[in-house]
Write a protein that holds these residues in place. Structure first.
Motif, PDB file in Angstrom:
ATOM      1  N   LEU A   1      23.068  10.425 -26.412  1.00 44.19           N
ATOM      2  CA  LEU A   1      24.422  11.357 -27.466  1.00 44.19           C
ATOM      3  C   LEU A   1      23.223  11.686 -27.947  1.00 44.19           C
ATOM      4  O   LEU A   1      22.780  12.936 -28.446  1.00 44.19           O
ATOM      5  CB  LEU A   1      25.731  11.034 -27.547  1.00 44.19           C
ATOM      6  CG  LEU A   1      26.944  12.429 -28.154  1.00 44.19           C
ATOM      7  CD1 LEU A   1      26.492  12.699 -27.275  1.00 44.19           C
ATOM      8  CD2 LEU A   1      27.867  11.043 -28.345  1.00 44.19           C
ATOM      9  N   GLY A   2      22.972  11.289 -29.140  1.00 42.93           N
ATOM     10  CA  GLY A   2      21.809  11.628 -30.325  1.00 42.93           C
ATOM     11  C   GLY A   2      21.086  13.226 -29.587  1.00 42.93           C
ATOM     12  O   GLY A   2      20.147  14.144 -30.079  1.00 42.93           O
ATOM     13  N   ILE A   3      19.998  12.220 -28.688  1.00 48.32           N
ATOM     14  CA  ILE A   3      19.369  12.905 -28.510  1.00 48.32           C
ATOM     15  C   ILE A   3      19.247  14.406 -27.522  1.00 48.32           C
ATOM     16  O   ILE A   3      19.118  14.930 -27.324  1.00 48.32           O
ATOM     17  CB  ILE A   3      18.115  12.111 -26.946  1.00 48.32           C
ATOM     18  CG1 ILE A   3      17.371  10.603 -27.629  1.00 48.32           C
ATOM     19  CG2 ILE A   3      17.692  12.765 -26.121  1.00 48.32           C
ATOM     20  CD1 ILE A   3      16.444   9.935 -26.759  1.00 48.32           C
ATOM     21  N   ALA A   4      20.270  14.011 -26.860  1.00 39.72           N
ATOM     22  CA  ALA A   4      21.411  15.559 -25.722  1.00 39.72           C
ATOM     23  C   ALA A   4      21.350  16.857 -27.416  1.00 39.72           C
ATOM     24  O   ALA A   4      21.411  17.277 -26.988  1.00 39.72           O
ATOM     25  CB  ALA A   4      22.411  14.748 -25.306  1.00 39.72           C
TER      26      ALA A   4
ATOM     27  N   VAL B   1      20.456  16.594 -29.699  1.00 44.38           N
ATOM     28  CA  VAL B   1      19.058  17.373 -30.627  1.00 44.38           C
ATOM     29  C   VAL B   1      18.553  17.678 -29.362  1.00 44.38           C
ATOM     30  O   VAL B   1      17.907  19.617 -29.694  1.00 44.38           O
ATOM     31  CB  VAL B   1      18.097  16.264 -30.580  1.00 44.38           C
ATOM     32  CG1 VAL B   1      17.182  16.746 -31.786  1.00 44.38           C
ATOM     33  CG2 VAL B   1      18.194  15.782 -32.430  1.00 44.38           C
ATOM     34  N   ILE B   2      18.359  18.273 -28.480  1.00 45.75           N
ATOM     35  CA  ILE B   2      17.738  18.876 -27.099  1.00 45.75           C
ATOM     36  C   ILE B   2      18.511  20.221 -26.915  1.00 45.75           C
ATOM     37  O   ILE B   2      18.352  21.728 -26.950  1.00 45.75           O
ATOM     38  CB  ILE B   2      17.660  18.310 -25.948  1.00 45.75           C
ATOM     39  CG1 ILE B   2      16.540  16.526 -26.109  1.00 45.75           C
ATOM     40  CG2 ILE B   2      17.340  19.526 -24.723  1.00 45.75           C
ATOM     41  CD1 ILE B   2      16.799  15.984 -24.479  1.00 45.75           C
ATOM     42  N   PHE B   3      19.632  20.010 -27.149  1.00 48.11           N
ATOM     43  CA  PHE B   3      21.008  21.376 -26.684  1.00 48.11           C
ATOM     44  C   PHE B   3      21.000  21.850 -27.932  1.00 48.11           C
ATOM     45  O   PHE B   3      20.207  23.719 -28.072  1.00 48.11           O
ATOM     46  CB  PHE B   3      22.621  20.830 -27.054  1.00 48.11           C
ATOM     47  CG  PHE B   3      23.060  21.546 -26.656  1.00 48.11           C
ATOM     48  CD1 PHE B   3      23.249  22.396 -25.667  1.00 48.11           C
ATOM     49  CD2 PHE B   3      24.217  22.262 -28.113  1.00 48.11           C
ATOM     50  CE1 PHE B   3      24.428  23.583 -24.968  1.00 48.11           C
ATOM     51  CE2 PHE B   3      25.498  23.177 -27.595  1.00 48.11           C
ATOM     52  CZ  PHE B   3      25.058  23.702 -26.300  1.00 48.11           C
ATOM     53  N   GLY B   4      20.131  21.761 -29.591  1.00 47.55           N
ATOM     54  CA  GLY B   4      20.470  22.076 -30.543  1.00 47.55           C
ATOM     55  C   GLY B   4      19.229  23.309 -31.056  1.00 47.55           C
ATOM     56  O   GLY B   4      18.960  24.415 -31.040  1.00 47.55           O
ATOM     57  N   ILE B   5      17.879  22.256 -30.512  1.00 47.12           N
ATOM     58  CA  ILE B   5      16.636  23.335 -29.713  1.00 47.12           C
ATOM     59  C   ILE B   5      16.473  24.159 -29.197  1.00 47.12           C
ATOM     60  O   ILE B   5      16.286  25.310 -29.214  1.00 47.12           O
ATOM     61  CB  ILE B   5      15.460  21.768 -29.604  1.00 47.12           C
ATOM     62  CG1 ILE B   5      15.333  21.355 -30.933  1.00 47.12           C
ATOM     63  CG2 ILE B   5      14.127  22.733 -29.340  1.00 47.12           C
ATOM     64  CD1 ILE B   5      14.655  19.805 -30.694  1.00 47.12           C
TER      65      ILE B   5
ATOM     66  N   LEU C   1      27.673  -0.821 -23.395  1.00 49.35           N
ATOM     67  CA  LEU C   1      27.252   0.595 -23.649  1.00 49.35           C
ATOM     68  C   LEU C   1      26.595   1.387 -24.541  1.00 49.35           C
ATOM     69  O   LEU C   1      25.824   1.948 -24.483  1.00 49.35           O
ATOM     70  CB  LEU C   1      27.112   1.162 -22.547  1.00 49.35           C
ATOM     71  CG  LEU C   1      26.362  -0.060 -20.753  1.00 49.35           C
ATOM     72  CD1 LEU C   1      26.892   1.180 -19.586  1.00 49.35           C
ATOM     73  CD2 LEU C   1      25.456  -0.707 -20.572  1.00 49.35           C
ATOM     74  N   SER C   2      27.824   0.743 -25.608  1.00 50.08           N
ATOM     75  CA  SER C   2      27.756   1.972 -26.783  1.00 50.08           C
ATOM     76  C   SER C   2      26.276   1.886 -27.511  1.00 50.08           C
ATOM     77  O   SER C   2      25.921   2.518 -27.489  1.00 50.08           O
ATOM     78  CB  SER C   2      29.023   1.226 -27.498  1.00 50.08           C
ATOM     79  OG  SER C   2      28.272   0.254 -28.196  1.00 50.08           O
ATOM     80  N   TRP C   3      25.609   0.276 -27.757  1.00 47.73           N
ATOM     81  CA  TRP C   3      24.042   0.839 -27.865  1.00 47.73           C
ATOM     82  C   TRP C   3      23.472   1.731 -27.277  1.00 47.73           C
ATOM     83  O   TRP C   3      22.232   2.535 -28.028  1.00 47.73           O
ATOM     84  CB  TRP C   3      23.726  -0.959 -28.104  1.00 47.73           C
ATOM     85  CG  TRP C   3      23.413  -1.302 -26.542  1.00 47.73           C
ATOM     86  CD1 TRP C   3      24.439  -1.842 -26.130  1.00 47.73           C
ATOM     87  CD2 TRP C   3      22.027  -0.739 -25.612  1.00 47.73           C
ATOM     88  NE1 TRP C   3      23.836  -2.250 -24.829  1.00 47.73           N
ATOM     89  CE2 TRP C   3      22.644  -1.788 -24.529  1.00 47.73           C
ATOM     90  CE3 TRP C   3      21.035  -0.516 -26.606  1.00 47.73           C
ATOM     91  CZ2 TRP C   3      21.353  -2.091 -23.733  1.00 47.73           C
ATOM     92  CZ3 TRP C   3      20.113  -0.359 -24.787  1.00 47.73           C
ATOM     93  CH2 TRP C   3      20.378  -0.973 -24.131  1.00 47.73           C
ATOM     94  N   ILE C   4      23.957   1.696 -26.158  1.00 47.36           N
ATOM     95  CA  ILE C   4      22.127   2.641 -25.340  1.00 47.36           C
ATOM     96  C   ILE C   4      22.847   4.202 -25.552  1.00 47.36           C
ATOM     97  O   ILE C   4      22.711   5.574 -25.344  1.00 47.36           O
ATOM     98  CB  ILE C   4      21.763   2.532 -24.156  1.00 47.36           C
ATOM     99  CG1 ILE C   4      20.981   3.262 -23.050  1.00 47.36           C
ATOM    100  CG2 ILE C   4      23.312   2.165 -22.779  1.00 47.36           C
ATOM    101  CD1 ILE C   4      19.779   2.904 -24.011  1.00 47.36           C
ATOM    102  N   ILE C   5      24.994   4.838 -25.623  1.00 49.91           N
ATOM    103  CA  ILE C   5      25.464   5.721 -24.724  1.00 49.91           C
ATOM    104  C   ILE C   5      24.951   6.555 -26.605  1.00 49.91           C
ATOM    105  O   ILE C   5      24.850   7.688 -26.327  1.00 49.91           O
ATOM    106  CB  ILE C   5      26.726   5.583 -24.961  1.00 49.91           C
ATOM    107  CG1 ILE C   5      27.253   5.502 -23.298  1.00 49.91           C
ATOM    108  CG2 ILE C   5      27.187   6.705 -25.050  1.00 49.91           C
ATOM    109  CD1 ILE C   5      28.012   4.350 -23.735  1.00 49.91           C
ATOM    110  N   GLY C   6      24.944   5.784 -27.835  1.00 48.10           N
ATOM    111  CA  GLY C   6      25.353   6.466 -28.858  1.00 48.10           C
ATOM    112  C   GLY C   6      23.744   7.266 -29.120  1.00 48.10           C
ATOM    113  O   GLY C   6      23.691   8.331 -29.463  1.00 48.10           O
ATOM    114  N   PRO C   7      22.796   6.729 -28.900  1.00 43.56           N
ATOM    115  CA  PRO C   7      21.645   7.548 -29.535  1.00 43.56           C
ATOM    116  C   PRO C   7      20.758   8.350 -28.079  1.00 43.56           C
ATOM    117  O   PRO C   7      20.333   9.246 -27.911  1.00 43.56           O
ATOM    118  CB  PRO C   7      20.005   5.887 -28.753  1.00 43.56           C
ATOM    119  CG  PRO C   7      20.916   4.438 -29.597  1.00 43.56           C
ATOM    120  CD  PRO C   7      22.199   4.896 -28.866  1.00 43.56           C
TER     121      PRO C   7
END
Length: 98
Positions: free
Chosen positions: A79-82, A84-88, A71-77
């Motif tokens: 994590l990236g979205i999370a 970005v949301i946390f940074g915003i 499932l690494s193909w979905i975990i990476g994106p």
């Protein structure tokens, strides 16, 4: 009784032939790749519950690691979205995380 066995045999032959020709690859390929790690997780959990803690833990750990790899193909994106949301949310200063 023979007719029922013939029907099962024909279904198995058709499914096997489709698998050999690769016609189930889009459906069965991804599904079969996830079934084995999930089965290992279930068997590991069952082994721990039955008192075989060492072998159950080993099988469970291998299943979890294998599932994460599949499932690494979905975990990476995700994590990236999370991130970005946390940074915003940190930039807006709505919540204090410290």
């Amino acid at each position: 009784m023979k007719n029922r066995n013939n029907g099962t045999a024909i279904v198995l032959i058709v499914v096997g032939a489709l698998m050999l020709f690769g016609l189930f690859a889009p459906l069965l390929g991804t599904l079969a790749g996830l079934i084995f790690p999930i089965l290992m997780i279930v068997l590991g959990f069952y082994g721990i519950r039955r008192g075989r803690v060492l072998i159950g833990t080993v099988v469970l750990a291998i299943g979890v690691l294998s599932l994460l790899a599949k499932l690494s193909w979905i975990i990476g994106p995700l994590l990236g979205i999370a991130l970005v949301i946390f940074g915003i949310s940190l930039l807006k200063g709505k919540k204090s995380y410290y």
